[in-house]
Design an enzyme around this catalytic site. Sequence first.
Site, PDB file in Angstrom:
ATOM      1  CB  THR A   1      -0.907  -0.013   1.255  1.00 30.76           C
ATOM      2  OG1 THR A   1      -1.660  -1.222   1.233  1.00 30.76           O
ATOM      3  CG2 THR A   1      -1.842   1.179   1.268  1.00 30.76           C
TER       4      THR A   1
ATOM      5  CE  LYS B   1     -12.502 -10.009   4.922  1.00 29.21           C
ATOM      6  NZ  LYS B   1     -12.685 -10.142   3.479  1.00 29.21           N
TER       7      LYS B   1
ATOM      8  CG  ASN C   1      -7.465  -0.221   4.050  1.00 32.87           C
ATOM      9  OD1 ASN C   1      -8.289  -1.104   3.802  1.00 32.87           O
ATOM     10  ND2 ASN C   1      -6.179  -0.468   4.195  1.00 32.87           N
TER      11      ASN C   1
ATOM     12  N   GLY D   1      -7.446  -1.584  14.962  1.00 35.30           N
ATOM     13  CA  GLY D   1      -5.987  -1.651  15.080  1.00 35.30           C
ATOM     14  C   GLY D   1      -5.457  -2.303  13.823  1.00 35.30           C
TER      15      GLY D   1
ATOM     16  CB  CYS E   1      -4.103  -2.117   6.900  1.00 34.48           C
ATOM     17  SG  CYS E   1      -3.039  -3.389   6.201  1.00 34.48           S
TER      18      CYS E   1
ATOM     19  NE  ARG F   1       1.884  -5.877  11.545  1.00 33.74           N
ATOM     20  CZ  ARG F   1       2.237  -6.118  10.279  1.00 33.74           C
ATOM     21  NH1 ARG F   1       3.202  -5.388   9.715  1.00 33.74           N
ATOM     22  NH2 ARG F   1       1.655  -7.051   9.577  1.00 33.74           N
TER      23      ARG F   1
HETATM   24  N1  LIG Z   1      -1.274  -7.204   6.316  1.00 34.34           N
HETATM   25  C1  LIG Z   1      -2.388  -6.948   5.638  1.00 34.34           C
HETATM   26  O1  LIG Z   1      -3.487  -7.367   5.990  1.00 34.34           O
HETATM   27  C2  LIG Z   1      -2.316  -6.131   4.386  1.00 34.34           C
HETATM   28  C3  LIG Z   1      -3.405  -6.127   3.507  1.00 34.34           C
HETATM   29  C4  LIG Z   1      -3.334  -5.377   2.341  1.00 34.34           C
HETATM   30  C5  LIG Z   1      -2.202  -4.624   2.066  1.00 34.34           C
HETATM   31  N2  LIG Z   1      -1.171  -4.616   2.962  1.00 34.34           N
HETATM   32  C6  LIG Z   1       0.020  -3.834   2.618  1.00 34.34           C
HETATM   33  O2  LIG Z   1       0.994  -4.722   2.084  1.00 34.34           O
HETATM   34  C7  LIG Z   1       2.325  -4.320   2.473  1.00 34.34           C
HETATM   35  C8  LIG Z   1       3.003  -5.455   3.212  1.00 34.34           C
HETATM   36  O3  LIG Z   1       2.279  -5.703   4.412  1.00 34.34           O
HETATM   37  P1  LIG Z   1       2.569  -6.989   5.321  1.00 34.34           P
HETATM   38  O4  LIG Z   1       1.571  -6.957   6.415  1.00 34.34           O
HETATM   39  O5  LIG Z   1       2.685  -8.182   4.458  1.00 34.34           O
HETATM   40  O6  LIG Z   1       4.024  -6.608   5.874  1.00 34.34           O
HETATM   41  P2  LIG Z   1       5.004  -7.489   6.756  1.00 34.34           P
HETATM   42  O7  LIG Z   1       5.700  -6.546   7.666  1.00 34.34           O
HETATM   43  O8  LIG Z   1       4.280  -8.654   7.331  1.00 34.34           O
HETATM   44  O9  LIG Z   1       6.055  -8.075   5.696  1.00 34.34           O
HETATM   45  C9  LIG Z   1       6.952  -7.296   4.989  1.00 34.34           C
HETATM   46  C10 LIG Z   1       8.144  -8.167   4.596  1.00 34.34           C
HETATM   47  O10 LIG Z   1       8.983  -7.445   3.695  1.00 34.34           O
HETATM   48  C11 LIG Z   1      10.323  -7.805   3.989  1.00 34.34           C
HETATM   49  N3  LIG Z   1      11.230  -6.830   3.362  1.00 34.34           N
HETATM   50  C12 LIG Z   1      11.557  -5.581   3.786  1.00 34.34           C
HETATM   51  N4  LIG Z   1      12.415  -5.008   2.924  1.00 34.34           N
HETATM   52  C13 LIG Z   1      12.632  -5.886   1.928  1.00 34.34           C
HETATM   53  C14 LIG Z   1      13.398  -5.862   0.724  1.00 34.34           C
HETATM   54  N5  LIG Z   1      14.097  -4.789   0.380  1.00 34.34           N
HETATM   55  N6  LIG Z   1      13.380  -6.944  -0.065  1.00 34.34           N
HETATM   56  C15 LIG Z   1      12.668  -8.038   0.278  1.00 34.34           C
HETATM   57  N7  LIG Z   1      11.917  -8.109   1.393  1.00 34.34           N
HETATM   58  C16 LIG Z   1      11.898  -7.061   2.203  1.00 34.34           C
HETATM   59  C17 LIG Z   1      10.366  -7.885   5.487  1.00 34.34           C
HETATM   60  O11 LIG Z   1      11.472  -8.607   5.958  1.00 34.34           O
HETATM   61  C18 LIG Z   1       9.018  -8.583   5.778  1.00 34.34           C
HETATM   62  O12 LIG Z   1       9.169  -9.974   5.787  1.00 34.34           O
HETATM   63  C19 LIG Z   1       2.124  -3.050   3.280  1.00 34.34           C
HETATM   64  O13 LIG Z   1       2.232  -1.944   2.439  1.00 34.34           O
HETATM   65  C20 LIG Z   1       0.699  -3.169   3.799  1.00 34.34           C
HETATM   66  O14 LIG Z   1       0.123  -1.917   4.074  1.00 34.34           O
HETATM   67  C21 LIG Z   1      -1.195  -5.373   4.094  1.00 34.34           C
END
Ligand SMILES: NC(=O)c1ccc[n+]([C@@H]2O[C@H](COP(=O)([O-])OP(=O)(O)OC[C@H]3O[C@@H](n4cnc5c(N)ncnc54)[C@H](O)[C@@H]3O)[C@@H](O)[C@H]2O)c1
Length: 458
Positions: free
Chosen positions: A121, A157, A214, A263, A266, A337
């Site tokens: 995002t 989700k 969101n 919470g 996101c 988180r």
């Molecule tokens: N968690 C959700 O429900 C959700 C839903 C939709 C969108 N998003 C969006 O998706 C994105 C990721 O969210 P998440 O919850 O999966 O994050 P997360 O923190 O669970 O995972 C991120 C991963 O990226 C890795 N990383 C960091 N820098 C890196 C690099 N340079 N190369 C390779 N890997 C690297 C980290 O080690 C980590 O494992 C965010 O922008 C979030 O807003 C999340």
Amino acid sequence: MRIAIFGTGYVGLVTGTCFAEMGNFVSCVDVDRAKVERLKRGEIPIFEPGLHELVEENVRGQRLRFTTAAADGLKDCEIAFICVGTPMTDSGEADLRYVEAASRDIGRHMAGYCLVVDKSTVPVGTADKVRGWIQAELTARGADLPYDVASNPEFLKEGSAVDDFMRPDRVVVGVDAQRAEVLLHDLYAPFIRNGLRFYTMDIRSAEMTKYAANAMLATKISFINEVANICEAVGADVRQVRLGVGADSRIGLQFLHPGVGYGGSCFPKDVRALVHTAAGSGYQAELLRSVDNINQRQKAVIQRKLRAWCELKGRALSGLTIAVWGLAFKPNTDDVREAPALELVRDLSQAGATVRAHDPKAIEETRRALGELPRVTYVDDPYAATEGADVLCLMTEWRPYRRPDFRRLAAQLRAKAIFDGRNQYEEARAAEHGLQLYPIGVPALFSPKRRPGTGAPA
Ligand SMILES: NC(=O)c1ccc[n+]([C@@H]2O[C@H](COP(=O)([O-])OP(=O)(O)OC[C@H]3O[C@@H](n4cnc5c(N)ncnc54)[C@H](O)[C@@H]3O)[C@@H](O)[C@H]2O)c1
């Protein structure tokens, strides 16, 4: 297709696994060595229903692999997805440093045409930056390789991520090249067989769509929490009000649940990032600012109720033992988180109370997030938390908490009080066992206005 996924968190791991499940060859790249080692050993670092089995099957089928080396992941790949975190900075904007690192890695190691897709995002305009970072690395290498950049926001989700990915409500792609559109349409074809909606739009609109979605959901939550607080003040019952309101098909009941605020990784950050992006372009997003403020206040609603209860009973918070059920920000995930329960535990510990907390999956993550706090212990059975406690606070509506053994709770809880932060319980059922329930948005004994019909003065 051969696909590289940068970032193997909630989004990256689910995305990579589901693409592999459809027959694609997926390499998941992550900079976290420990995480990659665990994944290689078959351990799944997050709890997500159905994910473990799918990862196992696809690794066995040699369609899914894990690596820390970008060059290895990008070998022969046509599409690279960026799924890294975009946390919030102190000022509320999205921190793009991981997106930049991943983009530069792609620029440094891509070997032929590559479609680079932002699934993280990211604020409107990020695709242009991604293009700039890739180009800078290609130029530094003296390489002239073709590539496109696209946006494909993710709507899964946590808690039902695999299901959401496999059967999405819609797929949104932002593109500015036909080749990118064709590749993404092909890739998603197996997921949208039932005529589901595949929306192709310009890149900025796709980036904006995720924030707007969101922000809308967060707005519904803050709206009903505001209504709940007004209900408490004027002597109405939000549980009835929400039914009457949500029955209107233009409004609906989803996300109209009063509680302890939202919470997760996101909503809080995305609402603030959108406020920030808007301000950067000269627009003050008043509604979204309020959504955030209402949520901040709501996250302390149980603390306020506990203090009011203490005043009424002539007790001190510091002398209480408080059982907490639920630590994750929502059920079916171990993600804590920005979880309201963590603020509760931290505040209670600071106030000198003793806390015994239970969660089916999130205790380890809570320990990691909060560290060791004075007088806080975690137990692996919900009734071990309530045994000898004064009161119970319900913070996450996990299924095993939904129909509790009220008889047992009545015997265990010294003050026979339940602070129901998710409006899960019926007062009549609790009252049968002599338990007093304090839900959200319902005037309680200590509220300024008592419930109409109780004969008590307003
Ligand atoms: N968690 C959700 O429900 C959700 C839903 C939709 C969108 N998003 C969006 O998706 C994105 C990721 O969210 P998440 O919850 O999966 O994050 P997360 O923190 O669970 O995972 C991120 C991963 O990226 C890795 N990383 C960091 N820098 C890196 C690099 N340079 N190369 C390779 N890997 C690297 C980290 O080690 C980590 O494992 C965010 O922008 C979030 O807003 C999340």
